[in-house]
Design an enzyme around this catalytic site. Structure first.
Site, PDB file in Angstrom:
ATOM      1  N   LYS A  34      14.806   2.107  12.355  1.00 59.36           N
ATOM      2  CA  LYS A  34      13.911   2.217  13.509  1.00 59.36           C
ATOM      3  C   LYS A  34      12.693   1.309  13.317  1.00 59.36           C
ATOM      4  O   LYS A  34      12.409   0.865  12.200  1.00 59.36           O
ATOM      5  CB  LYS A  34      13.478   3.668  13.690  1.00 59.36           C
ATOM      6  CG  LYS A  34      12.716   4.254  12.504  1.00 59.36           C
ATOM      7  CD  LYS A  34      12.560   5.768  12.637  1.00 59.36           C
ATOM      8  CE  LYS A  34      11.892   6.347  11.397  1.00 59.36           C
ATOM      9  NZ  LYS A  34      11.882   7.820  11.431  1.00 59.36           N
ATOM     10  N   TYR A 250     -16.609 -13.320  13.984  1.00 58.46           N
ATOM     11  CA  TYR A 250     -17.230 -12.532  15.047  1.00 58.46           C
ATOM     12  C   TYR A 250     -18.289 -11.594  14.475  1.00 58.46           C
ATOM     13  O   TYR A 250     -18.079 -10.983  13.423  1.00 58.46           O
ATOM     14  CB  TYR A 250     -16.179 -11.665  15.752  1.00 58.46           C
ATOM     15  CG  TYR A 250     -15.315 -12.426  16.715  1.00 58.46           C
ATOM     16  CD1 TYR A 250     -15.851 -13.074  17.818  1.00 58.46           C
ATOM     17  CD2 TYR A 250     -13.939 -12.467  16.524  1.00 58.46           C
ATOM     18  CE1 TYR A 250     -15.030 -13.761  18.714  1.00 58.46           C
ATOM     19  CE2 TYR A 250     -13.107 -13.139  17.412  1.00 58.46           C
ATOM     20  CZ  TYR A 250     -13.667 -13.783  18.505  1.00 58.46           C
ATOM     21  OH  TYR A 250     -12.858 -14.450  19.378  1.00 58.46           O
TER      22      TYR A 250
HETATM   23  C1  LIG Z   1      12.291   8.209  10.086  1.00 55.72           C
HETATM   24  C2  LIG Z   1      13.257   9.276   9.802  1.00 55.72           C
HETATM   25  C3  LIG Z   1      13.992   9.254   8.613  1.00 55.72           C
HETATM   26  C4  LIG Z   1      13.721   8.302   7.481  1.00 55.72           C
HETATM   27  O1  LIG Z   1      12.561   8.764   6.800  1.00 55.72           O
HETATM   28  P1  LIG Z   1      12.001   8.021   5.505  1.00 55.72           P
HETATM   29  O2  LIG Z   1      10.863   8.871   5.068  1.00 55.72           O
HETATM   30  O3  LIG Z   1      11.533   6.692   5.969  1.00 55.72           O
HETATM   31  O4  LIG Z   1      13.110   7.933   4.547  1.00 55.72           O
HETATM   32  C5  LIG Z   1      14.977  10.214   8.448  1.00 55.72           C
HETATM   33  N1  LIG Z   1      15.219  11.134   9.412  1.00 55.72           N
HETATM   34  C6  LIG Z   1      14.508  11.191  10.562  1.00 55.72           C
HETATM   35  C7  LIG Z   1      14.811  12.242  11.556  1.00 55.72           C
HETATM   36  C8  LIG Z   1      13.495  10.271  10.789  1.00 55.72           C
HETATM   37  O5  LIG Z   1      12.776  10.343  11.910  1.00 55.72           O
END
Ligand SMILES: *Cc1c(COP(=O)(O)O)cnc(C)c1O
Length: 358
Positions: A34, A250
């Site tokens: 993701k 800035y």
């Molecule tokens: C993002 C996510 C993961 C992965 O989590 P990490 O801490 O990055 O390993 C796993 N399961 C769900 C439901 C998530 O939202």
């Protein structure tokens, strides 16, 4: 195209994948890609994980992210981790994505859009964010079955896997108790990176590593054998001496000192170099650390040098380690946030170079 770029070390990614798979030998991997694979580039990483590491399933947060994988040529199952909104059922169906169902409304919408389609169900075992209550699982599963959908998995997510093993085991037990009440067995999963490294939930059918795949340690302190995958580099576009007392950036919050060189680096907060690093961040160059001088702008950062630099010199903006000043992890600690946030903030416009040699 731009004298700043991310270097993505695919050999390190492969190493991390094998390390995590070794901690859950009976489980299949759902690689969590993701948010553009935590800033690393979802399509190239997913392709590498599929072709070179045999990963057969991916997870993303949104339908758009799933569609990007499909357009990039990934045909494997793609799990949408967020709870499906009924409004998005059509898109999930069109791209052949596997939604997470937690409401009857979403289940009905998806069954209408894709009769007999594959779905997963999430159980809230304590985090209070996404999932059906444990006591409602059995009736909800019956409802989804009655709609003719194919339940390909039931899962939960841990709230404190990186800090509290006792509480995490308790969450796992609540989840397992809920699924034991079902009339038949479904594929199960629970473990994120921290749980995999802690050995909790690793004997279920799948595990879902995200951050650790990228070599970023969930506890922010100990690499535990992981290898950070990402480096960020830049060449200066201007190196100059300013008269003593000359303002920089800035707000003129910085004044040049005697014998100081200022290098202008071609990236800024729009690339994910947080403006909160103004006057407090660091990059690394040939002669050590160079502090950020003045405010971080949208597309430029000025750093202070104790000597001249060549325009072809490579500065390290993010180092693949746990360095307090220049790693994603160390910088996240200094900004009171987590490396997840800094990684996912890496700008889409930054060029990404992938290399595979070990
Ligand atoms: C993002 C996510 C993961 C992965 O989590 P990490 O801490 O990055 O390993 C796993 N399961 C769900 C439901 C998530 O939202």
């Amino acid at each position: 195209m731009r004298p700043t770029w991310l270097e993505i070390d695919l050999a390190a990614l492969g190493h991390n994948l094998r390390l995590l798979a070794g901690r859950a030998p009976g489980a299949r991997i759902i690689a969590v890609v993701k948010a553009n694979a935590y800033g690393h580039g979802a399509v190239p990483l997913a392709k590498f994980l599929r072709e070179r590491q045999g990963v057969g399933m991916f997870a993303v947060a949104t339908g758009d992210e799933g569609a990007e994988l499909r357009r990039g040529g990934l045909d494997e199952p793609v799990l949408l981790l967020g709870a499906l909104h009924p409004q998005d059922a059509g898109d999930a169906a069109r791209f052949g994505l596997t939604p997470t169902l937690v409401t009857p409304e979403a289940a009905r919408a998806f069954a209408a859009a894709r009769p007999g389609g594959g779905v997963q169900i999430k159980v809230d075992s304590g985090m209070g964010r996404v999932g059906v209550a444990p006591a409602s699982l059995a009736p909800f599963v019956a409802e989804v079955e009655a709609l003719g959908l194919n339940i390909e998995g039931i899962y939960t997510h841990f709230a404190v896997a990186d800090e509290n093993a006792g509480e995490t085991r308790r969450q796992l037990e609540i989840f397992l108790e809920a699924v034991r009440a079902l009339p038949r067995r479904y594929p199960l999963h629970a473990a994120n990176s921290a749980a995999i490294l802690a050995g909790i939930g690793t004997n279920l059918d799948f595990v879902r590593p995200g951050i650790a795949l990228y070599g970023l340690p969930p506890d922010m302190h100990n690499l535990q054998g992981l290898e950070p995958v990402l480096s960020w580099k830049a060449r200066p576009t201007l190196v100059k001496r300013l008269p003593e007392g000359h303002g920089v950036g800035y707000g003129l919050t910085y004044r040049a000192r005697e014998d100081e060189w200022i290098a202008t680096l071609p990236f800024g907060y729009a690339d994910g170099f947080s403006r909160a690093l103004s006057g407090s961040g660091w990059v690394r160059w040939r002669r050590g650390y160079a502090p950020v001088a003045g405010r971080v702008s949208m597309d430029q950062v000025t750093v202070s040098l104790n000597g001249p630099a060549d325009l072809n010199e490579v500065f390290e903006v993010v180092t693949p380690d746990l360095d307090a000043k220049t790693s994603l992890t160390g910088r996240a600690r200094s900004l009171n946030t987590i490396h997840y946030e800094l990684a996912t903030a890496l700008g889409a416009r930054l060029p990404r170079r992938y290399r595979e040699e070990g």
